[in-house]
Design a protein around this motif. Sequence first.
Motif, PDB file in Angstrom:
ATOM      1  N   ARG A 162       0.839  -1.208   0.000  1.00  0.00           N
ATOM      2  CA  ARG A 162       0.000   0.000   0.000  1.00  0.00           C
ATOM      3  C   ARG A 162       0.873   1.257   0.000  1.00  0.00           C
ATOM      4  N   LEU A 163       1.962   1.221   0.754  1.00  0.00           N
ATOM      5  CA  LEU A 163       2.845   2.385   0.853  1.00  0.00           C
ATOM      6  C   LEU A 163       3.728   2.554  -0.374  1.00  0.00           C
ATOM      7  N   PHE A 164       4.279   1.443  -0.868  1.00  0.00           N
ATOM      8  CA  PHE A 164       5.361   1.563  -1.861  1.00  0.00           C
ATOM      9  C   PHE A 164       5.123   0.779  -3.143  1.00  0.00           C
ATOM     10  N   GLY A 165       3.995   0.076  -3.252  1.00  0.00           N
ATOM     11  CA  GLY A 165       3.762  -0.748  -4.439  1.00  0.00           C
ATOM     12  C   GLY A 165       4.405  -2.125  -4.306  1.00  0.00           C
ATOM     13  N   GLY A 166       4.358  -2.897  -5.380  1.00  0.00           N
ATOM     14  CA  GLY A 166       4.914  -4.248  -5.358  1.00  0.00           C
ATOM     15  C   GLY A 166       4.019  -5.213  -4.599  1.00  0.00           C
ATOM     16  N   THR A 167       4.600  -6.336  -4.181  1.00  0.00           N
ATOM     17  CA  THR A 167       3.851  -7.338  -3.420  1.00  0.00           C
ATOM     18  C   THR A 167       4.700  -7.790  -2.240  1.00  0.00           C
ATOM     19  N   ALA A 168       4.044  -8.254  -1.186  1.00  0.00           N
ATOM     20  CA  ALA A 168       4.791  -8.720  -0.009  1.00  0.00           C
ATOM     21  C   ALA A 168       4.166  -9.998   0.497  1.00  0.00           C
ATOM     22  N   GLY A 169       5.021 -10.939   0.893  1.00  0.00           N
ATOM     23  CA  GLY A 169       4.488 -12.205   1.405  1.00  0.00           C
ATOM     24  C   GLY A 169       5.436 -12.832   2.405  1.00  0.00           C
ATOM     25  N   LEU A 170       4.875 -13.666   3.242  1.00  0.00           N
ATOM     26  CA  LEU A 170       5.684 -14.382   4.238  1.00  0.00           C
ATOM     27  C   LEU A 170       6.595 -15.374   3.542  1.00  0.00           C
ATOM     28  N   ARG A 171       7.840 -15.427   3.965  1.00  0.00           N
ATOM     29  CA  ARG A 171       8.741 -16.455   3.427  1.00  0.00           C
ATOM     30  C   ARG A 171       8.386 -17.803   4.066  1.00  0.00           C
ATOM     31  N   MET A 172       8.169 -18.786   3.216  1.00  0.00           N
ATOM     32  CA  MET A 172       7.766 -20.099   3.729  1.00  0.00           C
ATOM     33  C   MET A 172       8.941 -21.067   3.735  1.00  0.00           C
ATOM     34  N   ALA A 173       8.921 -21.979   4.675  1.00  0.00           N
ATOM     35  CA  ALA A 173       9.963 -23.005   4.762  1.00  0.00           C
ATOM     36  C   ALA A 173       9.791 -24.001   3.618  1.00  0.00           C
ATOM     37  N   ALA A 174      10.809 -24.828   3.412  1.00  0.00           N
ATOM     38  CA  ALA A 174      10.758 -25.823   2.339  1.00  0.00           C
ATOM     39  C   ALA A 174       9.493 -26.661   2.473  1.00  0.00           C
ATOM     40  N   LYS A 175       8.898 -27.006   1.356  1.00  0.00           N
ATOM     41  CA  LYS A 175       7.650 -27.789   1.285  1.00  0.00           C
ATOM     42  C   LYS A 175       6.506 -27.085   2.001  1.00  0.00           C
ATOM     43  N   LYS A 176       6.663 -25.761   2.184  1.00  0.00           N
ATOM     44  CA  LYS A 176       5.623 -24.939   2.825  1.00  0.00           C
ATOM     45  C   LYS A 176       5.181 -25.519   4.170  1.00  0.00           C
ATOM     46  N   ALA A 177       6.171 -25.994   4.933  1.00  0.00           N
ATOM     47  CA  ALA A 177       5.875 -26.585   6.232  1.00  0.00           C
ATOM     48  C   ALA A 177       5.429 -25.522   7.232  1.00  0.00           C
ATOM     49  N   GLY A 178       5.522 -24.263   6.859  1.00  0.00           N
ATOM     50  CA  GLY A 178       5.179 -23.145   7.747  1.00  0.00           C
ATOM     51  C   GLY A 178       6.128 -22.007   7.445  1.00  0.00           C
ATOM     52  N   PRO A 179       5.930 -20.868   8.119  1.00  0.00           N
ATOM     53  CA  PRO A 179       6.818 -19.738   7.837  1.00  0.00           C
ATOM     54  C   PRO A 179       8.239 -20.025   8.281  1.00  0.00           C
ATOM     55  N   VAL A 180       9.203 -19.444   7.577  1.00  0.00           N
ATOM     56  CA  VAL A 180      10.594 -19.484   8.038  1.00  0.00           C
ATOM     57  C   VAL A 180      10.663 -18.740   9.373  1.00  0.00           C
ATOM     58  N   ILE A 181      11.329 -19.342  10.347  1.00  0.00           N
ATOM     59  CA  ILE A 181      11.491 -18.707  11.666  1.00  0.00           C
ATOM     60  C   ILE A 181      12.959 -18.302  11.803  1.00  0.00           C
ATOM     61  N   THR A 182      13.197 -17.044  12.121  1.00  0.00           N
ATOM     62  CA  THR A 182      14.587 -16.579  12.243  1.00  0.00           C
ATOM     63  C   THR A 182      15.191 -17.023  13.583  1.00  0.00           C
ATOM     64  N   ASP A 183      16.486 -16.762  13.734  1.00  0.00           N
ATOM     65  CA  ASP A 183      17.162 -17.078  15.004  1.00  0.00           C
ATOM     66  C   ASP A 183      16.554 -16.290  16.166  1.00  0.00           C
ATOM     67  N   ASN A 184      15.796 -15.230  15.848  1.00  0.00           N
ATOM     68  CA  ASN A 184      15.158 -14.414  16.891  1.00  0.00           C
ATOM     69  C   ASN A 184      13.706 -14.818  17.119  1.00  0.00           C
ATOM     70  N   GLY A 185      13.241 -15.856  16.453  1.00  0.00           N
ATOM     71  CA  GLY A 185      11.842 -16.288  16.599  1.00  0.00           C
ATOM     72  C   GLY A 185      10.873 -15.436  15.786  1.00  0.00           C
ATOM     73  N   SER A 186      11.389 -14.653  14.843  1.00  0.00           N
ATOM     74  CA  SER A 186      10.524 -13.798  14.016  1.00  0.00           C
ATOM     75  C   SER A 186      10.259 -14.470  12.662  1.00  0.00           C
ATOM     76  N   TYR A 187       9.433 -13.783  11.852  1.00  0.00           N
ATOM     77  CA  TYR A 187       9.197 -14.213  10.479  1.00  0.00           C
ATOM     78  C   TYR A 187       9.969 -13.304   9.520  1.00  0.00           C
ATOM     79  N   ILE A 188      10.072 -13.756   8.267  1.00  0.00           N
ATOM     80  CA  ILE A 188      10.631 -12.905   7.215  1.00  0.00           C
ATOM     81  C   ILE A 188       9.529 -12.613   6.192  1.00  0.00           C
ATOM     82  N   VAL A 189       9.330 -11.331   5.929  1.00  0.00           N
ATOM     83  CA  VAL A 189       8.449 -10.908   4.834  1.00  0.00           C
ATOM     84  C   VAL A 189       9.350 -10.493   3.673  1.00  0.00           C
ATOM     85  N   ASP A 190       9.111 -11.059   2.507  1.00  0.00           N
ATOM     86  CA  ASP A 190       9.863 -10.659   1.321  1.00  0.00           C
ATOM     87  C   ASP A 190       9.009  -9.694   0.500  1.00  0.00           C
TER      88      ASP A 190
END
Length: 240
Positions: A162-190
């Motif tokens: 909405r702010l800058f255009g483009g598209t944004a989505g949660l980074r998913m783990a291999a085989k879409k087993a769920g979102p990628v979890i960082t070493d800090n317990g967060s998610y990554i939005v690409d």
Amino acid sequence: MVSTELPPIEKAKRDAAYACAKKHVYPGCKLGVGSGSTVKYLVEYLEHAYKAGSLNDLVCVPTSFMTKKWLVDSGLPVSDLDITPVLDVCIDGADEVDADLTCIKGGGGCLAREKIVQHASKKFLVIADHTKEAVSLGDRYQYLPIEVLPFASTPVCLEIPRLFGGTAGLRMAAKKAGPVITDNGSYIVDWVFPKQKKMDWKAIQTKLADTPGIVDTGLFIDVVDEVFFAYADGSVKTVV
Ligand code: ABF
């Protein structure tokens, strides 16, 4: 152990890592060690030099769980920012580096720790093969990784386009087993940003950093002291 026969791209990663470490890492150095496959060659160099006795009293602060494991497995001295809060040098990889030495990082999902360790370091150096070199961000790389608290991930995915255009989505783990979890317990939005527009990356960084729930972005602006780009012909170019 030093790697021997390598495919050209791996050789370029190794050349960049070795050239940078030879120039900037010294005995007693308090060193931030980044993440990713290029940094793996930095760890290889450090192991070799440390075991040969030419990097005595080296202290390494890793930016990720994976890097910590590489350092430990290589017998290198590992510390953290509680014990070693001020570092002399940090060496890290990047996904793309533009002509102003602005970087996109975070393809490996470690951007928040990478930025914290970079900020704790007096000098920040980037090692990269030639595929990372760009005139403008977006020339080669498709998206900007953003670390987000899980609670905020859906609103953030809606707000960025909405702010800058483009598209944004949660980074998913291999085989879409769920979102990628960082070493800090967060998610990554690409965020796949619009390439046709000239982007004001400083303004974007400020706006994103002010957005509740965003931990940090993979934009590294005005912090790089020197980049080591390595090429298929074996040459290494430094840019300051
Ligand atoms: C880290 O590793 C990152 O911030 C970047 O995403 C990535 C580069 O990885 P590689 O060296 O494997 O291309 O430095």
